[in-house]
Design a protein around this motif. Structure first.
Motif, PDB file in Angstrom:
ATOM      1  N   THR A   1     -10.376  -7.828  16.164  1.00 25.53           N
ATOM      2  CA  THR A   1     -11.715  -8.156  15.659  1.00 25.53           C
ATOM      3  C   THR A   1     -12.382  -9.163  16.585  1.00 25.53           C
ATOM      4  OG1 THR A   1     -11.089 -10.077  14.341  1.00 25.53           O
ATOM      5  CG2 THR A   1     -10.822  -7.909  13.298  1.00 25.53           C
TER       6      THR A   1
ATOM      7  N   ILE B   1      -1.141  -9.674   6.983  1.00 27.20           N
ATOM      8  CA  ILE B   1      -2.277 -10.085   7.829  1.00 27.20           C
ATOM      9  C   ILE B   1      -3.537 -10.161   6.966  1.00 27.20           C
ATOM     10  CG2 ILE B   1      -3.749  -9.429   9.788  1.00 27.20           C
ATOM     11  CD1 ILE B   1      -1.294  -8.012  10.971  1.00 27.20           C
ATOM     12  N   GLU B   2      -4.197 -11.324   6.975  1.00 25.58           N
ATOM     13  CA  GLU B   2      -5.434 -11.476   6.210  1.00 25.58           C
ATOM     14  C   GLU B   2      -6.611 -11.160   7.111  1.00 25.58           C
ATOM     15  OE1 GLU B   2      -5.849 -14.816   3.485  1.00 25.58           O
ATOM     16  OE2 GLU B   2      -7.896 -15.119   4.211  1.00 25.58           O
ATOM     17  N   VAL B   3      -7.463 -10.257   6.663  1.00 29.57           N
ATOM     18  CA  VAL B   3      -8.562  -9.815   7.520  1.00 29.57           C
ATOM     19  C   VAL B   3      -9.725  -9.349   6.639  1.00 29.57           C
ATOM     20  CG1 VAL B   3      -7.716  -7.430   7.731  1.00 29.57           C
ATOM     21  CG2 VAL B   3      -9.072  -8.409   9.577  1.00 29.57           C
TER      22      VAL B   3
ATOM     23  N   VAL C   1      -5.359  -1.592   7.074  1.00 32.36           N
ATOM     24  CA  VAL C   1      -6.474  -2.190   6.332  1.00 32.36           C
ATOM     25  C   VAL C   1      -7.004  -1.199   5.300  1.00 32.36           C
ATOM     26  CG1 VAL C   1      -8.768  -3.237   6.528  1.00 32.36           C
ATOM     27  CG2 VAL C   1      -7.037  -3.657   8.303  1.00 32.36           C
TER      28      VAL C   1
ATOM     29  N   ILE D   1      -8.434 -11.349  15.558  1.00 34.75           N
ATOM     30  CA  ILE D   1      -7.320 -10.921  14.708  1.00 34.75           C
ATOM     31  C   ILE D   1      -6.921  -9.503  15.104  1.00 34.75           C
ATOM     32  CG2 ILE D   1      -6.606 -10.364  12.334  1.00 34.75           C
ATOM     33  CD1 ILE D   1      -8.616 -12.511  11.409  1.00 34.75           C
ATOM     34  N   GLU D   2      -5.620  -9.323  15.437  1.00 36.79           N
ATOM     35  CA  GLU D   2      -5.131  -7.989  15.792  1.00 36.79           C
ATOM     36  C   GLU D   2      -4.583  -7.314  14.543  1.00 36.79           C
ATOM     37  OE1 GLU D   2      -2.912  -7.442  19.472  1.00 36.79           O
ATOM     38  OE2 GLU D   2      -1.480  -6.172  18.374  1.00 36.79           O
ATOM     39  N   VAL D   3      -5.059  -6.108  14.265  1.00 36.07           N
ATOM     40  CA  VAL D   3      -4.656  -5.437  13.031  1.00 36.07           C
ATOM     41  C   VAL D   3      -4.758  -3.927  13.228  1.00 36.07           C
ATOM     42  CG1 VAL D   3      -6.992  -5.498  12.017  1.00 36.07           C
ATOM     43  CG2 VAL D   3      -5.006  -5.498  10.510  1.00 36.07           C
TER      44      VAL D   3
ATOM     45  N   ALA E   1      -4.810  -1.284   2.494  1.00 32.01           N
ATOM     46  CA  ALA E   1      -4.977  -2.500   1.681  1.00 32.01           C
ATOM     47  C   ALA E   1      -6.167  -2.402   0.729  1.00 32.01           C
ATOM     48  CB  ALA E   1      -5.127  -3.726   2.591  1.00 32.01           C
TER      49      ALA E   1
ATOM     50  N   VAL F   1      -5.437  -8.580   2.304  1.00 34.30           N
ATOM     51  CA  VAL F   1      -4.168  -8.853   2.970  1.00 34.30           C
ATOM     52  C   VAL F   1      -3.409  -7.538   3.101  1.00 34.30           C
ATOM     53  CG1 VAL F   1      -2.013 -10.147   2.862  1.00 34.30           C
ATOM     54  CG2 VAL F   1      -4.117 -11.164   1.976  1.00 34.30           C
TER      55      VAL F   1
END
Lengths: 429, 429
Positions: free
Chosen positions: B285, A289-291, B296, B289-291, B299, A284
């Motif tokens: 992705t 945003i969880e990815v 990331v 999912i936009e990130v 994270a 997260v």
């Protein structure tokens, strides 16, 4: 005699399979290509028409399909009257496509093991976790399901069967060696779906040694061989599908898979893996945003299909087999060399996709003609190897053999007769 | 005389600033700590109470605040009667916190330049893009705003001012060198927010050379120096805040910033950067999912604050200044050595946070006492350097100097008198 082929998937391997099925539509009949993204299927159809690859006029159609949806898949099989399904979509689809085939009676072909997106590297033998649980149902219903009919797994299983049944009296070891000596000209890219590619290397490396499963870590064990055409190459002990069926179907104490990696690939892989960026477990972000990190890595890497136009160089994939023949310790190398540029010129795909896609189409032809229509679930080494290798030689994947008598093209006549103890253990000859 | 301090942010630097403000609450009054995550503020308060760091009994309170919300920030400044705001939150907050200070009359202190999350490495001078646009308003309202009052920027600006105004007759070059010779024992980690850390290195490296902005790429230019305590170290030309104000405020033709990196850091950074994983631009992705890849990466990396307990070794940060003194070409090194374990023992943070947080608290004390309460916007080199360095020496950040006369502790008496041409160019002495 079966006909009409439904190809599921629209990546590089699917494209090659579609081209090769098109080139044999006199035998295979109608061709249907289905995937989540209709435009990708349409692009493959357009490429085949543009290259005039259809052997004779016939149906070549694109379909939108979520192959995780078993009922939708069954409906498409029935609607298209497909008697053969080539599943070359994501490795997460196998169980739903197989279910659709078992329910409709269509023959099933795939090129890689089933994977659960949530799990990396399940306990061996991998086929026992999913596919082989359906052996009994296939047998009862008379459904033909050929597992792992790409190059590796696939052709290398046939190489192993050829050696065990037609060359050696006793096989002591099979070392499958896969080297991509090509160059895509990018900083870094994977040759097929990055998600599937990396998942091969993040778990335990399972090999079959001294008749039992042995666990290692990736890049822990290496070997260097002087190989035909590609020269001296270092490869690393890697977990791979074919070890999991060959160890069950052939009476051979040592079966290992070795993959070639350059230092640059290993460095990039190691950095990503150590940082946790190859994990299949979601994280997260600070913004909530969880990815899944691996899916983000996939999103930033080049699309494997985009590499093909610039790819140069060759691939080597082969089986180095050791054992006894006529009372003498003997070594046999059975192998293929493929060329990235030649593959692209013929099928719009590079050689990694080519070597995986051509065998799937060859398997479809052998099923259509009855030679491989075994009415049960089988891995490639359980099926006749000689006609498969003979057909592949005529479809663009020539086999060569190297032993004490030299390096030469595979001649079916040389391997006509079965011999050896291994021939009688597991599977049919 | 101003009092009552609102600290915005709850990371490592905020924690150090809070500890140091607590140790001087006889001068600074009430202490309020506010950030998006209340629990982080409460943890800092608990740490200060546990270490009995408050000089005398007083208010020490935690608050939840989204500092992007100017009205909420103004309300908290008024409610807490804070006359000094130390902004040590994310670099994205500067403009909203400065706005709240200009509207309420509170003095503003920060330790790093404002950044727009959507942009990496804007054109030089960086202060001209955001902060300096508010110079006129601060002057008109008599609001004190001290920019970049950490170590670098901050103390290194004071070192530069000290050299230019109190040591040299003419300064030819200032090379700011930052080396973390510590070890956190992890595979890889950044010492502060990975997002801010990596953003420093993905854009153009701007330096001030021969009186103009010069563009390089990261890791393109390096130098190796034999430095006190940390020994021979290779550092790389890096873009950094202080070059953007020193070049405007001092009449010096060459001003460069050099940061030390080990080969391992450079390798990991290069892999991530080349793959596009340090990009601030969102990707999508395959699942839709936009990130932002950089978020990331943040994270999956260790929380910088989690490194402190195991951190060992020392930091070196200093200015190597060359110029003319009494008609002779002279070299002066002004520097600080900090120790990770000592910093943790005192403030629960490692030395990277310590060196940035202590100067912010010192700036608050100098504002409270009037010496730096300049009623306008100023970078540190525009403010009196000697009392700042004198105070820092008593707060845990001793300055040392090395020249032809040897390596010695900074003695305010030696630098009492202004001298030199640079003293008259830009800013006050």
């Amino acid at each position: 005699m079966k006909k009409n082929v439904l190809i599921i998937g629209a990546g590089g391997v699917a494209q090659v399979a579609a081209f090769k099925v098109a080139m044999h539509n006199d035998v295979l009949g109608d061709i249907h290509i289905a995937s989540r993204t209709l435009s990708k299927c349409q692009a493959i159809v357009a490429g085949i028409l543009e290259k005039r690859a259809l052997k004779r006029p016939g149906i070549l159609a694109a379909h939108q399909l979520d192959a995780m949806d078993v009922e939708a898949t069954k409906a498409l099989i029935r609607q298209t009257k497909s008697q053969i399904v080539i599943n070359v979509g994501s490795a997460f689809l196998n169980m739903s496509v197989l279910r659709a085939c078992m329910d409709t009676g269509a023959a099933y072909i795939d090129t890689a093991i089933h994977e659960d997106p949530e799990k990396v590297c399940e306990p061996p033998p991998w086929y026992g976790n999913y596919e082989w649980k359906h052996r009994e149902e296939c047998e009862r219903k008379g459904v033909t399901a050929v597992l792992g009919a790409g190059f590796d797994p696939g052709v290398v299983n046939a190489y192993a069967a050829l050696a065990a049944r037609h060359y050696f009296d006793r096989v002591d070891s099979i070392d499958i060696i896969d080297v991509n000596a090509g160059n895509h000209g990018r900083y870094f890219a994977t040759n097929f779906d990055p998600e599937i590619n990396f998942r091969e290397f993040t778990g335990t490396v399972w090999s079959w040694q001294q008749g039992q499963w042995t666990a290692n870590k990736m890049f822990e064990v290496q070997r260097t061989d002087d190989l035909p055409v590609v020269g001296s190459r270092t490869t690393y002990l890697t977990g791979h599908d074919e070890v999991h069926s060959l160890s069950a179907n052939l009476d051979v104490p040592d079966i290992r898979f070795w993959m070639g990696f350059g230092e640059h690939y290993i460095n990039v892989f190691t950095v990503l893996n150590k940082l946790g960026l190859l994990s299949e477990k979601p994280v997260v972000t600070a913004e909530g945003i969880e990815v899944v990190p691996l899916k983000v890595v996939k999103a930033v890497l080049p699309d494997p299909m985009s590499l093909a136009p610039d790819y140069t160089g060759k691939t080597f994939i082969g089986d180095l087999v050791k054992g006894m023949r006529d009372g003498v310790e003997t070594e046999l190398l059975v192998y293929n060399i493929s060329d990235h540029e030649a593959a692209y010129a013929e099928t719009n795909s590079q050689a990694i996709s080519y070597t995986a896609g051509v065998p799937a189409a060859a398997a479809a032809i052998l099923i259509a003609k009855g030679e491989w229509d075994c009415h049960r679930m089988a891995n490639v080494e359980e099926l006749p190897a000689v006609p498969f290798l003979d057909l592949l030689g005529r479809m663009g994947l020539p086999t060569r053999v190297r032993d004490a008598d030299g390096d030469r093209a595979f001649d079916p006549a040389e391997f006509r007769e079965p011999r050896g103890k291994a021939a009688r253990v597991g599977g049919v000859s």
